[in-house]
Design a protein around this motif. Structure first.
Motif, short mmCIF file in Angstrom:
data_model
loop_
_atom_site.label_atom_id
_atom_site.label_comp_id
_atom_site.label_asym_id
_atom_site.label_seq_id
_atom_site.Cartn_x
_atom_site.Cartn_y
_atom_site.Cartn_z
N GLN A 1 0.85 -1.19 0.00
CA GLN A 1 0.00 0.00 0.00
C GLN A 1 0.89 1.24 0.00
OE1 GLN A 1 -3.43 -0.59 0.45
NE2 GLN A 1 -4.12 1.52 0.29
N VAL A 2 0.55 2.19 -0.85
CA VAL A 2 1.30 3.44 -0.94
C VAL A 2 0.31 4.60 -0.90
CG1 VAL A 2 2.81 4.86 -2.37
CG2 VAL A 2 3.12 2.38 -2.32
N GLN A 3 0.61 5.58 -0.11
CA GLN A 3 -0.18 6.80 -0.09
C GLN A 3 0.68 7.93 -0.64
OE1 GLN A 3 -1.40 6.91 4.06
NE2 GLN A 3 -3.36 5.97 3.53
N LEU A 4 0.08 8.73 -1.50
CA LEU A 4 0.82 9.76 -2.21
C LEU A 4 0.19 11.13 -1.96
CD1 LEU A 4 1.03 7.82 -5.60
CD2 LEU A 4 2.79 7.96 -3.84
N VAL A 5 1.05 12.11 -1.71
CA VAL A 5 0.58 13.48 -1.48
C VAL A 5 1.40 14.43 -2.34
CG1 VAL A 5 0.23 15.31 0.18
CG2 VAL A 5 -0.11 12.92 0.87
N GLU A 6 0.71 15.15 -3.23
CA GLU A 6 1.38 16.10 -4.11
C GLU A 6 1.38 17.50 -3.51
OE1 GLU A 6 -1.24 13.46 -6.91
OE2 GLU A 6 -1.42 14.49 -4.98
N SER A 7 2.32 18.31 -3.96
CA SER A 7 2.36 19.72 -3.57
C SER A 7 3.10 20.49 -4.64
CB SER A 7 3.05 19.90 -2.22
OG SER A 7 4.39 19.46 -2.29
N GLY A 8 3.00 21.82 -4.57
CA GLY A 8 3.78 22.66 -5.46
C GLY A 8 3.01 23.31 -6.59
N GLY A 9 1.73 23.00 -6.71
CA GLY A 9 0.95 23.62 -7.78
C GLY A 9 0.72 25.10 -7.50
N GLY A 10 0.21 25.80 -8.51
CA GLY A 10 -0.08 27.21 -8.33
C GLY A 10 -0.42 27.89 -9.62
N LEU A 11 -0.52 29.21 -9.55
CA LEU A 11 -0.82 30.04 -10.71
C LEU A 11 0.46 30.71 -11.18
CD1 LEU A 11 -2.79 31.55 -12.61
CD2 LEU A 11 -3.12 33.22 -10.78
N VAL A 12 0.80 30.49 -12.43
CA VAL A 12 2.02 31.07 -13.01
C VAL A 12 1.70 31.64 -14.38
CG1 VAL A 12 3.58 29.53 -11.76
CG2 VAL A 12 2.74 28.88 -14.04
N GLN A 13 2.64 32.40 -14.90
CA GLN A 13 2.49 32.96 -16.24
C GLN A 13 3.17 32.06 -17.27
OE1 GLN A 13 3.96 37.01 -16.05
NE2 GLN A 13 1.94 37.77 -15.46
N ALA A 14 2.72 32.17 -18.49
CA ALA A 14 3.34 31.41 -19.57
C ALA A 14 4.83 31.73 -19.63
CB ALA A 14 2.67 31.75 -20.90
N GLY A 15 5.63 30.68 -19.79
CA GLY A 15 7.07 30.84 -19.82
C GLY A 15 7.74 30.62 -18.48
N ASP A 16 6.96 30.63 -17.41
CA ASP A 16 7.51 30.43 -16.07
C ASP A 16 7.81 28.96 -15.81
OD1 ASP A 16 5.64 32.98 -14.21
OD2 ASP A 16 7.38 33.09 -15.55
N SER A 17 8.41 28.72 -14.65
CA SER A 17 8.72 27.36 -14.22
C SER A 17 7.99 27.06 -12.92
CB SER A 17 10.22 27.19 -14.00
OG SER A 17 10.93 27.38 -15.20
N LEU A 18 7.78 25.77 -12.68
CA LEU A 18 7.13 25.31 -11.45
C LEU A 18 7.66 23.91 -11.15
CD1 LEU A 18 4.94 26.66 -9.67
CD2 LEU A 18 3.24 25.29 -10.88
N ARG A 19 7.78 23.61 -9.88
CA ARG A 19 8.27 22.28 -9.48
C ARG A 19 7.23 21.62 -8.60
NH1 ARG A 19 13.21 19.69 -9.33
NH2 ARG A 19 13.55 18.19 -7.64
N LEU A 20 6.75 20.48 -9.04
CA LEU A 20 5.81 19.69 -8.27
C LEU A 20 6.56 18.62 -7.49
CD1 LEU A 20 2.97 19.14 -10.89
CD2 LEU A 20 3.32 21.07 -9.33
N SER A 21 6.07 18.32 -6.30
CA SER A 21 6.65 17.26 -5.49
C SER A 21 5.57 16.28 -5.06
CB SER A 21 7.33 17.85 -4.25
OG SER A 21 8.44 18.63 -4.60
N CYS A 22 5.98 15.06 -4.83
CA CYS A 22 5.06 14.03 -4.36
C CYS A 22 5.80 13.21 -3.31
CB CYS A 22 4.63 13.15 -5.52
SG CYS A 22 3.66 11.70 -5.08
N VAL A 23 5.20 13.11 -2.15
CA VAL A 23 5.78 12.31 -1.07
C VAL A 23 4.97 11.03 -0.91
CG1 VAL A 23 6.36 12.24 1.37
CG2 VAL A 23 6.58 14.38 0.11
N ALA A 24 5.67 9.91 -0.82
CA ALA A 24 5.02 8.61 -0.65
C ALA A 24 5.22 8.08 0.76
CB ALA A 24 5.59 7.62 -1.66
N SER A 25 4.17 7.54 1.30
CA SER A 25 4.28 6.87 2.60
C SER A 25 4.16 5.37 2.38
CB SER A 25 3.19 7.35 3.55
OG SER A 25 1.92 7.02 3.03
N GLY A 26 4.73 4.62 3.29
CA GLY A 26 4.73 3.17 3.13
C GLY A 26 6.11 2.67 2.77
#
Length: 124
Positions: free
Chosen positions: A1-26
């Motif tokens: 069993q794995v539980q996953l939690v994402e973070s890092g989303g948001g509102l950005v402008q075209a051309g920008d960068s963003l980094r999403l993360s996901c932490v797994a438990s188990g």
């Protein structure tokens, strides 16, 4: 069993960068292929990227190749998605997922575990 939690989303402008993360438990995080999918309103969930169990192989959808990079840290049970040169069409809810299959498996049915999603909105 794995539980996953994402973070890092948001509102950005075209051309920008963003980094999403996901932490797994188990346990045994490195038993799983890890992937990122996304779903825009009114559209089906689509494959974005995947990474092999120890990070030696990555696989990308053509629409993000060269702009997005998937990585993982098995010591920290995390997988990340670095998104550069974002476009309007990248706007979607992004989901982290875990699979016991192969890295080139791009269908949602091959992934057994899913996070709750994080929203990415790109404005022009």
């Amino acid at each position: 069993q794995v539980q996953l939690v994402e973070s890092g989303g948001g509102l950005v402008q075209a051309g920008d960068s963003l980094r999403l993360s996901c932490v797994a438990s188990g346990r045994a995080f490195n038993n799983y292929i890890m992937g990122w999918f996304r779903q825009a309103p009114g559209k089906e969930r689509e494959f974005v990227a995947a990474i092999s169990r120890y990070g030696s192989t990555t696989y990308y959808a053509d629409s993000v190749k060269g702009r997005f990079t998937i990585s993982r840290d098995n010591a920290k049970n995390t997988v990340a998605l670095q998104m550069n040169s974002l476009k309007d069409e990248d706007t979607a809810a992004y989901y982290c997922a875990a699979s016991l299959g192969v890295v080139k498996a791009t269908t949602t049915s091959t992934y057994a575990y899913w996070g709750q999603g994080t929203q990415v909105t790109v404005s022009s």
